[in-house]
Design a protein around this motif. Structure first.
Motif, PDB file in Angstrom:
ATOM      1  N   ARG A 264       0.815  -1.216   0.000  1.00 47.49           N
ATOM      2  CA  ARG A 264       0.000   0.000   0.000  1.00 47.49           C
ATOM      3  C   ARG A 264       0.850   1.269   0.000  1.00 47.49           C
ATOM      4  NH1 ARG A 264      -5.175   0.590   0.470  1.00 47.49           N
ATOM      5  NH2 ARG A 264      -5.485  -1.546   1.234  1.00 47.49           N
ATOM      6  N   SER A 265       1.989   1.221   0.673  1.00 44.03           N
ATOM      7  CA  SER A 265       2.836   2.426   0.719  1.00 44.03           C
ATOM      8  C   SER A 265       3.332   2.795  -0.682  1.00 44.03           C
ATOM      9  CB  SER A 265       4.024   2.196   1.658  1.00 44.03           C
ATOM     10  OG  SER A 265       4.815   1.099   1.208  1.00 44.03           O
ATOM     11  N   LEU A 266       3.620   1.784  -1.510  1.00 44.79           N
ATOM     12  CA  LEU A 266       4.051   2.070  -2.885  1.00 44.79           C
ATOM     13  C   LEU A 266       2.908   2.675  -3.688  1.00 44.79           C
ATOM     14  CD1 LEU A 266       6.111  -1.173  -3.711  1.00 44.79           C
ATOM     15  CD2 LEU A 266       6.981   1.081  -3.045  1.00 44.79           C
ATOM     16  N   ALA A 267       1.688   2.170  -3.460  1.00 35.76           N
ATOM     17  CA  ALA A 267       0.531   2.727  -4.167  1.00 35.76           C
ATOM     18  C   ALA A 267       0.241   4.150  -3.692  1.00 35.76           C
ATOM     19  CB  ALA A 267      -0.686   1.830  -3.952  1.00 35.76           C
ATOM     20  N   ASP A 268       0.357   4.360  -2.381  1.00 37.56           N
ATOM     21  CA  ASP A 268       0.106   5.700  -1.842  1.00 37.56           C
ATOM     22  C   ASP A 268       1.108   6.708  -2.388  1.00 37.56           C
ATOM     23  OD1 ASP A 268      -1.994   4.683  -0.420  1.00 37.56           O
ATOM     24  OD2 ASP A 268      -0.883   4.478   1.472  1.00 37.56           O
ATOM     25  N   ALA A 269       2.341   6.277  -2.593  1.00 36.34           N
ATOM     26  CA  ALA A 269       3.363   7.188  -3.114  1.00 36.34           C
ATOM     27  C   ALA A 269       3.005   7.696  -4.506  1.00 36.34           C
ATOM     28  CB  ALA A 269       4.725   6.481  -3.158  1.00 36.34           C
ATOM     29  N   LYS A 270       2.190   6.961  -5.246  1.00 35.81           N
ATOM     30  CA  LYS A 270       1.775   7.390  -6.588  1.00 35.81           C
ATOM     31  C   LYS A 270       0.307   7.823  -6.600  1.00 35.81           C
ATOM     32  CE  LYS A 270       3.389   5.151 -10.155  1.00 35.81           C
ATOM     33  NZ  LYS A 270       3.726   4.110 -11.148  1.00 35.81           N
ATOM     34  N   ASN A 271      -0.268   7.982  -5.400  1.00 36.94           N
ATOM     35  CA  ASN A 271      -1.670   8.407  -5.264  1.00 36.94           C
ATOM     36  C   ASN A 271      -2.625   7.442  -5.972  1.00 36.94           C
ATOM     37  OD1 ASN A 271      -1.096  10.764  -3.729  1.00 36.94           O
ATOM     38  ND2 ASN A 271      -0.507  11.839  -5.622  1.00 36.94           N
ATOM     39  N   LEU A 272      -2.353   6.152  -5.853  1.00 39.75           N
ATOM     40  CA  LEU A 272      -3.197   5.130  -6.455  1.00 39.75           C
ATOM     41  C   LEU A 272      -4.083   4.496  -5.388  1.00 39.75           C
ATOM     42  CD1 LEU A 272      -0.536   3.276  -8.659  1.00 39.75           C
ATOM     43  CD2 LEU A 272      -2.142   5.042  -9.407  1.00 39.75           C
ATOM     44  N   SER A 273      -5.346   4.231  -5.749  1.00 45.98           N
ATOM     45  CA  SER A 273      -6.245   3.519  -4.837  1.00 45.98           C
ATOM     46  C   SER A 273      -5.969   2.026  -4.959  1.00 45.98           C
ATOM     47  CB  SER A 273      -7.712   3.808  -5.193  1.00 45.98           C
ATOM     48  OG  SER A 273      -7.997   5.190  -5.037  1.00 45.98           O
ATOM     49  N   LEU A 274      -5.841   1.354  -3.818  1.00 47.88           N
ATOM     50  CA  LEU A 274      -5.587  -0.089  -3.806  1.00 47.88           C
ATOM     51  C   LEU A 274      -6.741  -0.753  -3.061  1.00 47.88           C
ATOM     52  CD1 LEU A 274      -3.782  -2.439  -4.494  1.00 47.88           C
ATOM     53  CD2 LEU A 274      -2.393  -1.926  -2.480  1.00 47.88           C
ATOM     54  N   LEU A 275      -7.603  -1.459  -3.808  1.00 50.24           N
ATOM     55  CA  LEU A 275      -8.837  -2.012  -3.261  1.00 50.24           C
ATOM     56  C   LEU A 275      -8.762  -3.530  -3.209  1.00 50.24           C
ATOM     57  CD1 LEU A 275     -11.288   0.179  -5.380  1.00 50.24           C
ATOM     58  CD2 LEU A 275     -10.321   0.709  -3.135  1.00 50.24           C
ATOM     59  N   VAL A 276      -9.412  -4.104  -2.194  1.00 49.42           N
ATOM     60  CA  VAL A 276      -9.428  -5.559  -2.020  1.00 49.42           C
ATOM     61  C   VAL A 276     -10.862  -6.023  -1.839  1.00 49.42           C
ATOM     62  CG1 VAL A 276      -8.589  -7.527  -0.691  1.00 49.42           C
ATOM     63  CG2 VAL A 276      -7.163  -5.487  -0.920  1.00 49.42           C
ATOM     64  N   GLN A 277     -11.236  -7.113  -2.517  1.00 45.87           N
ATOM     65  CA  GLN A 277     -12.553  -7.698  -2.333  1.00 45.87           C
ATOM     66  C   GLN A 277     -12.392  -9.215  -2.280  1.00 45.87           C
ATOM     67  OE1 GLN A 277     -15.494  -6.527  -5.177  1.00 45.87           O
ATOM     68  NE2 GLN A 277     -16.929  -8.140  -4.598  1.00 45.87           N
ATOM     69  N   THR A 278     -12.850  -9.806  -1.178  1.00 45.75           N
ATOM     70  CA  THR A 278     -12.755 -11.255  -0.996  1.00 45.75           C
ATOM     71  C   THR A 278     -14.148 -11.845  -0.915  1.00 45.75           C
ATOM     72  OG1 THR A 278     -10.685 -10.989   0.218  1.00 45.75           O
ATOM     73  CG2 THR A 278     -11.793 -13.100   0.409  1.00 45.75           C
ATOM     74  N   ASP A 279     -14.418 -12.822  -1.749  1.00 46.32           N
ATOM     75  CA  ASP A 279     -15.732 -13.457  -1.773  1.00 46.32           C
ATOM     76  C   ASP A 279     -15.536 -14.972  -1.739  1.00 46.32           C
ATOM     77  OD1 ASP A 279     -18.375 -14.032  -1.980  1.00 46.32           O
ATOM     78  OD2 ASP A 279     -18.550 -13.545  -4.115  1.00 46.32           O
TER      79      ASP A 279
END
Length: 449
Positions: A264-279
């Protein structure tokens, strides 16, 4: 108009010669007649002149017809030979035919009809024999050519086998070198990372802001280099069949959440949303958690690296037949259809130049492909340029090792926007080429352009 035949009569009896000439004339055969009286003259004439047929008396002054025929054949003089036999000479006819005579005729049976029939028969037999000899000669020449080609092919095969041996040895040495150098470099790299972490701890002294920034750069670059070294080491193990799986029962949703939190820290550094969905009704699976984590880290690293803005989704769903589906999707630069068949190749990147924008070893997807196939799973890709990419990984809930060899066939292109790995040994052709599973969110995403 009937063809004029050149006839040679070898006979020392003038009466016999006249009888032969008269019989052929009465039979209406157009002839050009030559006469000699002994075998020596016959050899001399036949060595320089070609005749359509030779009438040869069995008993000549200087030798018999059998000896003369043998001399003619040994001199490779080929001509139809009709031997004229007298009373008591019939027993020698079989030897005459074996020696090379075309036919024979008893002097007592000389008549226009018989002589004409024997003459034409001898010429037909001779012509047929010449055709057979010519065909045999062609066969011999063809056989010699084939023998030469076979010898050349054998030499080439030996050279190819030698080259293959050299290539295999070079590949083995390369894998050994990669494993050795990666192992040797990991030790000092771990020391660099460890000491950098120690320097950043307050109890070892307070660093200035500039010093802390430099140490953090050392630490981050060390971790990046260690990741690259681990990729090379894993690839060398996969290539050499030395990568071991340690399967156990674990909660895959926890592993996915752990990987996402780490990335997540790498995604935050580029202002990217990182979403998770488990079903998942049952999140427990039997696999190697370290290797599953490695697959997810590589996919998320690529997604973050090649996405400049937007979102990254991770989704896990149930599949029939006791399988699960992991999806990693991004809004990145996408992949052109022409590059689909190359992205799972080792050391292969879409941009191969040294000035490329996105760094890396080019081993991440190759390692993922090998790991997924070793687990008995399948990997699918959907992508559009400037829209994004979606990787789908189907895995069995419980792996049985070794399910698929690490050096199984590489991935193959199915169609322009859909890419899947080679068919596993236990899958049918229809299973390997079935349409990708669609989900509303992802479908709309790929169709928005």
């Amino acid at each position: 108009m009937e063809e004029t035949l050149k006839i040679l009569v070898v006979n020392d009896d003038e009466v016999d010669r006249i009888a032969i000439c008269s019989a052929l004339t009465k039979a209406g055969v157009q002839i050009e007649l030559s006469e000699v009286g002994n075998a020596k003259e016959a050899l001399s004439v036949l060595s320089i002149t070609t005749y359509d047929c030779v009438f040869l008396d069995y008993r000549l002054p200087d030798r018999d017809a059998l000896t003369l025929i043998q001399q003619l054949r040994s001199s490779e003089i080929k001509v139809p030979l009709v031997v004229l036999t007298g009373q008591g000479d019939e027993e020698i006819t079989l030897e005459l035919l074996k020696a090379g005579a075309t036919d024979y005729l008893s002097k007592s049976r000389i008549s226009p009809e018989n002589l004409s029939q024997v003459l034409r028969s001898a010429i037909r037999i001779y012509q047929a024999q010449m055709q057979v000899d010519l065909a045999n000669q062609h066969l011999r020449e063809t056989h010699e050519q084939l023998t030469c080609k076979n010898q050349e092919l054998e030499r080439q095969q030996q050279q190819i086998q030698l080259q293959n041996f050299k290539l295999l040895e070079a590949s083995r040495l390369k894998s050994l070198f990669l494993a050795t150098i990666s192992h040797e470099l990991r030790t000092p790299m771990n020391a660099i990372i460890g000491f950098s972490q120690i320097l950043l701890r307050p109890k070892f002294g307070q660093l200035t802001h500039q010093q802390a920034d430099m140490v953090e750069r050392i630490l981050n670059n060390g971790k990046h280099l260690l990741m690259l070294l681990n990729e090379v080491l894993d690839f060398s193990k996969l290539e050499g069949g030395g990568l071991d799986f340690k399967a156990e029962r674990f909660d895959i949703s926890k592993v996915i959440n752990l990987v996402v939190s780490e990335m997540r820290s790498l995604a935050d550094a580029k202002n990217l949303s990182l979403l998770v969905q488990t079903d998942l009704q049952n999140p427990l699976i039997f696999n190697d958690p370290v290797r599953v984590k490695q697959i997810l880290i590589n996919l998320l690293s690529n997604a973050i690296k090649f996405t400049e803005s937007g979102e990254i989704w991770v989704e896990v769903k149930e599949l029939p037949e006791n399988r699960i589906l992991i999806i990693v999707q991004d809004t990145g630069i996408g992949i052109a259809p022409k590059d689909f068949k190359h992205i799972f190749e080792a050391f292969r990147q879409v941009d191969q130049t040294i000035t490329r924008k996105y760094p890396g070893t080019g081993l991440g997807l190759a390692i993922i492909d090998s790991l997924v196939r070793m687990m008995g799973g399948k990997i699918f890709l959907e992508s559009k340029l400037e829209v994004g990419s979606m990787f789908k990984i189907e895995l069995p809930r419980q792996i049985t090792l070794p399910t698929v060899a690490a050096n199984a066939p590489a991935s193959q292109l199915d169609k322009d926007d859909f890419f899947s790995p080679a068919q596993n040994s236990h899958q049918s052709s229809s299973q390997a080429r079935k349409a990708p599973i669609e989900y509303p969110k992802f479908k709309n995403y790929f169709q928005k352009n």
